[in-house]
Scaffold this motif. Structure first.
Motif, short mmCIF file in Angstrom:
data_model
loop_
_atom_site.label_atom_id
_atom_site.label_comp_id
_atom_site.label_asym_id
_atom_site.label_seq_id
_atom_site.Cartn_x
_atom_site.Cartn_y
_atom_site.Cartn_z
N ARG A 122 0.85 -1.20 0.00
CA ARG A 122 0.00 0.00 0.00
C ARG A 122 0.88 1.24 0.00
N ALA A 141 -4.87 0.09 -1.55
CA ALA A 141 -4.83 1.13 -0.53
C ALA A 141 -5.07 0.63 0.90
N THR C 15 -5.13 7.66 -0.49
CA THR C 15 -6.17 6.64 -0.35
C THR C 15 -5.80 5.66 0.76
N ALA C 16 -4.50 5.46 0.98
CA ALA C 16 -4.08 4.58 2.07
C ALA C 16 -4.56 5.13 3.41
N THR C 17 -4.33 6.41 3.65
CA THR C 17 -4.78 7.03 4.91
C THR C 17 -6.31 6.99 5.04
N THR C 19 -8.40 4.82 3.83
CA THR C 19 -8.88 3.48 4.19
C THR C 19 -8.57 3.15 5.65
N THR C 20 -7.46 3.64 6.17
CA THR C 20 -7.15 3.41 7.59
C THR C 20 -8.20 4.06 8.47
N LEU C 23 -11.52 2.25 8.22
CA LEU C 23 -11.48 0.97 8.93
C LEU C 23 -11.70 1.18 10.42
N TRP C 31 -12.25 -0.06 -1.01
CA TRP C 31 -11.27 0.05 -2.11
C TRP C 31 -11.69 -0.85 -3.26
N ARG C 174 -2.31 6.64 -6.97
CA ARG C 174 -1.53 5.51 -7.49
C ARG C 174 -1.94 4.18 -6.88
N ASP C 175 -2.55 4.20 -5.69
CA ASP C 175 -3.02 2.96 -5.06
C ASP C 175 -4.40 2.53 -5.56
N VAL C 178 -10.94 4.70 -3.99
CA VAL C 178 -11.74 4.37 -2.81
C VAL C 178 -12.99 5.23 -2.79
#
Lengths: 237, 237, 237, 237, 237, 237
Positions: A122, A141, C15-17, C19-20, C23, C31, C174-175, C178
């Motif tokens: 990710r 992600a 997008t990583a942040t 999704t965290t 969650l 995603w 790039r990920d 979402v």
């Protein structure tokens, strides 16, 4: 041979050649399905496997809080020796990234040689920024806990349909990643360079216009020609 | 039309346009699933299919020794005519590379136009070095015999879920590879350039700000405008 | 907050942040599996979802003639507002391209911000030429009607295994892409920047050589150090 | 023909014969992948499609509380007419059961003829106890909301890779379930019984020892013999 | 040994035992993925492989008219010898039935021993009525031409991921179908009955309460006990 | 509550009801994909998980000789306590049977309650003969070593996409197998019988002709009616 000498030899052997030599010894299942380089690769990565293992996420276990547990990916990373290749069994899960930029940056700090997984990464921009060589099945992600529960390290694992044991030798290049079982490392190190030299000689012959039958694999006459050319090359050094 | 003229026409037709025209004739299943260019592609490859066929590996058959058999990929390559496009049925197997650098180098020497497979290549660095245009499903280190047994050439095959017969026409570009059944080649060569011209005119209209309904597909008024613009263009040449 | 302010905040959140943070609120499935950028991506795309829906092709329905129907992709495109992100449910079908260069060019004209689909694009060279940011599962030559029947727009859809409703917020980088459910947008806009700042501070600590346990996630001491550093940074502005 | 007459005709036509006749009209994609009878089947089920549609679960939407919403599977069931065949698009999801014993019992009460889905059922013992004929992709314990969000009914759907529109005719037997597009129902009702009679006659010929070439499909001579036998049979009634 | 004697021996060997013995000779890939008995099976089917091969459907080739071609499944069936086991490569396609009741009835008339395919059957009620033992991947209503083009018989094929050559020995029981390569048939016929006898003796020991370690596989002591018991049994006959 | 009391309670709870109650606590991923009963099932199996773990076969490790190793499936079986449910992680591999009749017979001797796996069984006729209740993904003839290497027992595992830890509670019935995490067992044992009773009451109402809205889930009025009926039933005992 020392580890250093062995690593030197394997850095000159393509994963294609290694799989050919292992197949001749009866091992057909040594190439991991999934791991592909996320960055441009123009060298080969060689090191001993340091394994990590995930099982599926269960909502009572796979939580951000679990990241602080002593049995966490964080603790596993702190246990990785310099030069190790981390091999991560994510069961091929492709919708939760096993690691992002922070964990990869720490692995670089600890001198880890490369990361191989049948799962995905990710924050790929951040990961590439750390410079860690990564071979993975892609990018997603969500955090690992969206799909995975971490359960331990330095155990036997599956990665991309291949059995990996701690301290097996791992070699990775543009064709992906292969395992050389630890008991076979010395034997392959002795025999594979011959295969590599033979294939280089055959390639020269093809460039000179030779047809394939009798050449690849070589018949007796061509084997003799190869041996002679090799002897000459050695003499001239 | 001569083969040369036909090839010339198809080199100006995108695979997207070819599939549209074939669909209007009732053919929906002509694009091969899997083959994607391994190298940057900025042209179109056209040629007659030269087919090769694999079945799964069986350990008594799929051995390095089998490479010396008269019924081998080597013999098949020596049978390929100049300008052919090799189309290889690997049953979509993605964990054994059908060919590496040596076989590809020989294909270049023999004037083969391109290689298409629903399987994968090995030693991808070496393969790209030969300059052979390759459309494949990816890359794997192990040799073909780790997963495949070669059984013959110039037979009807499946490639990526599409039926290919020897001498069908193959066209490949950035969208992948399509087959034009040999009995339909002349008909498509006559009709498809019109579709290509129409779509180019529509694209100009879109750039000028025209909305899509009535334009794509064109209603009677827009058809008339297209025909007029085409007639003017012809006059001005 | 206005839409413009919200979009501004999300353009700074990976997008990583996102999704965290989702969650932590119990949302694990946000995603989309499949959509990956077809072009180089060095920014983030943010907009409200404008949904389109396909069902499988049936030869009596999925015809080139259907493209002229009032219930067509053409009509849907003419209904897209400036700044929308088109999200297309193609049921993950990978052997028929949903759109080619003409439809993408029209979307650019209409000010559409990006196109996301679990299906694939056709005429990829032409599509990239339009400059429309596209996140898709790949490329195929055949037209949509070879595999898909268009049935409507601005309905709830599935895209890559995720439920998308019209006007949900979409973020893509790039990920991949979402969804932020519309009722959660304001809440995430308030909370996520903290997570982003914390992770940036942790990354600095890792670069300084700090080990992971106690740092990521931070224990009480490190939380305090982060808060202090943040307060200092604010004062110095 | 009245609906009753049409249903009567289709109850005498195997799904195998129906697909043959539809293929001759250019329709190849009419058999739903997945739905298989959960109970022993020795008759044929015929009715008009009543469609239901799910998208993937999102934790903010797919909750037990949602079952009380006006837009719920419960409301959809209360809208089903006597004799309908419910066709449920579950996107092929196999780890969450769309319905259990209670909903099936209510469908029986309302006179629903059968239930077809590319998803799975839960509480299979209870479901079979209701006596509702069910064609599904299997069985799973979890409730629908574990994997699915219900979004509506009587819309066009995908079921097992086939497009189904409300009021299309559905026929299901031991070979699974097929759709007859509503505009083709009368035509198929007229033509298919001939195909069924021809195949029965061919089967008799095979039992008498006739070889296949010239018989199936019949050449001119055998066609004449079949027509004669048919005429005789009619006369003798 | 005559064919009759060999068939007799194999009818007493489970496919499980055959795969164990072949694995000890280095053959791991001999069990076909997909074929399962469609009817209750309480015996074993043994015969020489008669192969048939399909490629994907192409609308210009896969038509009901093609069934009258000399290169058709009909002609292949008329070429099958008494006692043959038909093995059909349908590339695992599960949405078009390769054969229905008529073709199966003719195979019974010709004395074919069984039918094995990685594809599916249509008109399953009719097929079961013919009494032909069938091992297939399931059931589908549509005719073969909806998904498949027939291209030949008595060629090397793939069936369920296994290479099958004409005249290889096929054995099928409740565990599915395995191939014994023709060059290994005599060797397996000599060796496998020992394995079968050993496993029967071990099963008796387990029923008497013996623990597994040292028993299965047997250590020297248990091997000796087995040999003694076997000698006694022979004497007593 | 004692284990015996808890087991008693769970034997009266369907896996469908258990998954509903776990979902209300936020656990959606507790049903194992793959395991289905191989024999007719008319009761429920309850026990504590005893886990076994396989990784893929590697030809240097997965050999018949390995069956005599102290780290073998044989040793694991000898370690299983009476009443345990063996849960086997075979990574969903479906072309190598994990156990045959001998190992299952020994498990019966040791009092094992049931066997659950996402892999498959071999010698299915023999396995069913032992009377061991088995939930598996199907049947295959080859031995485990054709595809799997055994690596240990009583570790955390994945089975059918679900995380299972030693001593978690396993419940299996016709809908397959679910896990109740050990820390939640007592809570579920207290709460689930209410859900079961409520659903039984709703089923009675449906049989009396009540429509679903307001009934399932019950509105305030129906909740009151249910509670009253329950109180009456208790009084009458």
């Amino acid at each position: 041979m020392s580890d250093t000498e062995i690593f030197e030899i394997f850095r000159a052997l393509s994963t294609a050649t290694i799989t050919t030599v292992l197949l001749k010894k009866g091992l057909r299942n040594v190439w991991m399905r999934g791991p592909q380089p996320l960055q441009a690769v123009d060298q080969r990565y060689v090191g001993k496997a340091f394994t990590l293992r995930f099982v599926p996420a269960r909502e009572d276990l796979a939580t951000p809080a679990s990241w602080a547990s002593p049995l966490s990916t964080r603790a596993a990373i702190e246990d990785m020796p310099v030069g190790a290749i981390a091999v991560v069994d994510a069961m091929g899960v492709r919708d939760a990234g096993i690691f992002g930029d922070i964990l990869c940056a720490r692995m670089v700090k600890r001198g880890v040689a490369a990361l191989i997984t049948d799962g995905v990464m990710r924050d790929v921009a951040g990961v590439l920024g750390t410079g860690l060589p990564v071979f993975a099945s892609g990018v997603a992600a969500p955090p690992s806990v969206a799909g995975l529960t971490f359960v331990g390290w330095q155990e036997p694992i599956s990665c991309g349909g291949v059995a990996i044991f701690p301290s097996d030798l791992i070699v990775a290049d543009r064709d992906g990643a292969v395992v050389v079982p630890k008991d076979l490392v010395a034997e392959i190190a002795r025999e594979a360079p011959d295969q590599e030299a033979l294939e280089a000689w055959i390639m020269d012959e093809v460039h000179s216009g030779a047809p394939l039958p009798g050449l690849y694999p070589p018949n007796a006459e061509n084997k003799a020609r190869f041996e002679m050319s090799r002897a000459q090359r050695r003499r001239s050094h």
